[in-house]
Design a protein around this motif. Structure first.
Motif, short mmCIF file in Angstrom:
data_model
loop_
_atom_site.label_atom_id
_atom_site.label_comp_id
_atom_site.label_asym_id
_atom_site.label_seq_id
_atom_site.Cartn_x
_atom_site.Cartn_y
_atom_site.Cartn_z
N PHE A 75 0.83 -1.20 0.00
CA PHE A 75 0.00 0.00 0.00
C PHE A 75 0.87 1.26 0.00
CE2 PHE A 75 -2.33 3.48 1.86
CZ PHE A 75 -3.54 3.42 1.20
N GLN A 76 1.88 1.28 0.86
CA GLN A 76 2.72 2.47 0.95
C GLN A 76 3.48 2.72 -0.35
OE1 GLN A 76 1.79 4.31 3.15
NE2 GLN A 76 2.68 4.01 5.18
N PRO A 80 1.93 7.67 -2.94
CA PRO A 80 2.96 8.70 -3.10
C PRO A 80 2.67 9.97 -2.30
CG PRO A 80 1.60 8.58 -5.07
CD PRO A 80 1.23 7.41 -4.22
N SER A 81 1.42 10.23 -1.99
CA SER A 81 1.08 11.43 -1.22
C SER A 81 1.26 11.22 0.28
CB SER A 81 -0.37 11.84 -1.51
OG SER A 81 -0.54 12.16 -2.87
N LYS A 82 1.66 10.00 0.66
CA LYS A 82 1.94 9.66 2.06
C LYS A 82 0.73 9.96 2.96
CE LYS A 82 6.94 10.26 1.59
NZ LYS A 82 7.16 8.82 1.44
N GLU A 100 5.78 -9.15 16.04
CA GLU A 100 6.86 -8.68 15.17
C GLU A 100 6.29 -8.06 13.89
OE1 GLU A 100 10.50 -7.53 14.02
OE2 GLU A 100 9.87 -8.30 15.99
N ILE A 101 5.19 -8.59 13.38
CA ILE A 101 4.55 -7.99 12.21
C ILE A 101 4.09 -6.56 12.54
CG2 ILE A 101 2.50 -8.09 10.72
CD1 ILE A 101 2.73 -11.15 10.85
N LEU A 102 3.48 -6.40 13.72
CA LEU A 102 3.03 -5.07 14.13
C LEU A 102 4.21 -4.12 14.30
CD1 LEU A 102 0.28 -6.07 16.73
CD2 LEU A 102 -0.04 -5.30 14.38
N ARG A 103 5.31 -4.64 14.86
CA ARG A 103 6.51 -3.81 15.01
C ARG A 103 7.03 -3.36 13.65
NH1 ARG A 103 10.06 -3.79 19.15
NH2 ARG A 103 9.51 -5.88 19.82
N MET A 104 7.05 -4.27 12.68
CA MET A 104 7.52 -3.91 11.33
C MET A 104 6.63 -2.82 10.73
SD MET A 104 8.40 -7.67 9.76
CE MET A 104 8.62 -7.00 8.10
N CYS A 105 5.34 -2.93 10.96
CA CYS A 105 4.42 -1.92 10.41
C CYS A 105 4.76 -0.53 10.95
CB CYS A 105 2.98 -2.27 10.75
SG CYS A 105 2.35 -3.69 9.82
N MET A 106 5.06 -0.45 12.24
CA MET A 106 5.38 0.85 12.84
C MET A 106 6.79 1.29 12.46
SD MET A 106 2.61 1.54 14.43
CE MET A 106 3.23 3.06 15.12
N ARG A 107 7.74 0.38 12.51
CA ARG A 107 9.15 0.75 12.34
C ARG A 107 9.54 0.92 10.88
NH1 ARG A 107 12.42 -4.11 14.01
NH2 ARG A 107 11.82 -4.72 11.90
N ASP A 108 9.08 0.01 10.03
CA ASP A 108 9.58 -0.01 8.65
C ASP A 108 8.63 0.63 7.64
OD1 ASP A 108 11.74 -1.45 9.66
OD2 ASP A 108 10.81 -3.39 9.23
N ALA A 110 5.98 2.97 8.47
CA ALA A 110 5.42 4.26 8.89
C ALA A 110 3.93 4.24 9.21
CB ALA A 110 5.71 5.32 7.83
N ALA A 111 3.44 3.15 9.81
CA ALA A 111 2.05 3.15 10.27
C ALA A 111 1.87 4.23 11.32
CB ALA A 111 1.68 1.78 10.84
N ARG A 112 0.71 4.87 11.32
CA ARG A 112 0.43 5.94 12.27
C ARG A 112 -0.33 5.46 13.50
NH1 ARG A 112 2.83 9.97 13.52
NH2 ARG A 112 0.92 10.95 14.23
N GLY A 113 -0.53 4.16 13.59
CA GLY A 113 -1.20 3.63 14.76
C GLY A 113 -1.69 2.21 14.51
N ILE A 114 -2.21 1.60 15.57
CA ILE A 114 -2.70 0.22 15.51
C ILE A 114 -4.03 0.14 16.23
CG2 ILE A 114 -2.31 -2.16 16.26
CD1 ILE A 114 0.72 -1.56 16.12
N LEU A 115 -5.01 -0.48 15.59
CA LEU A 115 -6.27 -0.83 16.23
C LEU A 115 -6.43 -2.35 16.17
CD1 LEU A 115 -8.84 1.79 14.82
CD2 LEU A 115 -7.85 1.73 17.12
N LEU A 116 -6.79 -2.95 17.28
CA LEU A 116 -6.97 -4.41 17.33
C LEU A 116 -8.44 -4.74 17.22
CD1 LEU A 116 -4.51 -5.35 20.24
CD2 LEU A 116 -4.08 -5.40 17.77
N LYS A 117 -8.81 -5.45 16.16
CA LYS A 117 -10.21 -5.80 15.96
C LYS A 117 -10.69 -6.80 17.01
CE LYS A 117 -9.87 -6.87 11.51
NZ LYS A 117 -10.27 -7.20 10.12
#
Length: 233
Positions: A75-76, A80-82, A100-108, A110-117
Motif C-alpha cells: 500500500f505504501q 505517493p502522497s503519504k 513482530e509484524i506489528l513492530r515492522m508496520c510501525m518501524r519499517d 510508517a504506520a500511524r497507529g494500531i487498532l486491534l479488531k
C-alpha cells in the motif's frame, strides 16, 4: 475529514464505516466522510483520487497475496502522497510472530497507529477517537509486548541516549514498558509530580506529543532500530 476504510470483511468494513459517520460528532471536531473498500487494488485507486483521503484504516490480511506487513508495504508503495495509514488488524499481541509484524508496520512502513479488531470494543473506540484527533495510538498491550522483546543496552552505552539525562532515561525506559506515572514513581522512588515533570521534559527533547510516541522512540533505541519518522511536533 475524508477516511478510507479497507477490509475484506465487507460486513465489518461497512458497519465500522457507518459507525464512524453516525458518531462523527463524538469522535471528531470535523465532519467525517468514510469510503469502505474491500480490496487492496481498489484502495490504491481511492488513495490516489483527488482530493486525497486524510486517513486510511487498513486491514493487514486482505487476500492470499496481501497478508501481514507485506500488505502495508504494498500500500505504501502506491501511496505517493503519504496519506497516514492506521493498521486495523485481527493480529494478537499474545503471539510473538504477530507482534513482530506489528513492530515492522510501525518501524519499517510508517504506520500511524494500531487498532486491534479482537480487543475490547471500548478500547478500540478510544483509540479511534485519539487517532481522529491527530494522535499516534497503539494499544497498551501491544506497547508492553514491544518493550518486552527489546534488549536493554549497557549502562555505559545508554547514559545519554536520545539526548536524555540518566534520570530522564530511567523514566523513559519505564514509559516504554507501559508503566503508569504511579508505578514509575514507586519503581524509581520519586514522587508522581517529579515523574510528570520529567515526562514533559522527555516529550520536549524527543519532540513527541504523548506517552505512546515517547515509548516508541525509546523502544526503537533499545532495539537498535529507528522508529517511524514523525517529524517535529
Amino acid at each position: 475529514m475524508k477516511i478510507l476504510w479497507v477490509d475484506d470483511h465487507e460486513l465489518l468494513c461497512v458497519a465500522l464505516s457507518e459507525y464512524l459517520q453516525t458518531h462523527a460528532s463524538e469522535l471528531s471536531a470535523t465532519p467525517i466522510d468514510v469510503t469502505p473498500v474491500f480490496t487492496l487494488a481498489r484502495a490504491l485507486e481511492e488513495v490516489n483520487k483527488t482530493p486525497f483521503p486524510d486517513l486510511v484504516f487498513l486491514d493487514l490480511n486482505l487476500d492470499d497475496e496481501n497478508r501481514g506487513a507485506a500488505t502495508l508495504e504494498h500500500f505504501q508503495a502506491g501511496n505517493p502522497s503519504k496519506v497516514p495509514v492506521v493498521v486495523c488488524t485481527g493480529l494478537t499481541p499474545g503471539n510473538d510472530q504477530e507482534v513482530e509484524i506489528l513492530r515492522m508496520c510501525m518501524r519499517d512502513y510508517a504506520a500511524r497507529g494500531i487498532l486491534l479488531k479482537g480487543g475490547a470494543h471500548k478500547k478500540m473506540f478510544i483509540g479511534l477517537s485519539r487517532i481522529l484527533g491527530g494522535e499516534l495510538w497503539i494499544p497498551e498491550e501491544v506497547l508492553l509486548r514491544f518493550a518486552r522483546s527489546t534488549q536493554a543496552p549497557s549502562a555505559s552505552r545508554n547514559e545519554h541516549h536520545l539526548g536524555l539525562s540518566p534520570r530522564e532515561w530511567d523514566v523513559g525506559r519505564c514509559i516504554a514498558r507501559g508503566l503508569s506515572g504511579k508505578q514509575i514513581a514507586r519503581e524509581l522512588n520519586v514522587t508522581e509530580g517529579h515523574v510528570r515533570q520529567v515526562s514533559c521534559v522527555i516529550y520536549d527533547k524527543l519532540r513527541v506529543r504523548n506517552r505512546v510516541e515517547a515509548a516508541l522512540r525509546v523502544n526503537a533505541e533499545l532495539g537498535g532500530g529507528s522508529g517511524p519518522d514523525k517529524g517535529p511536533s
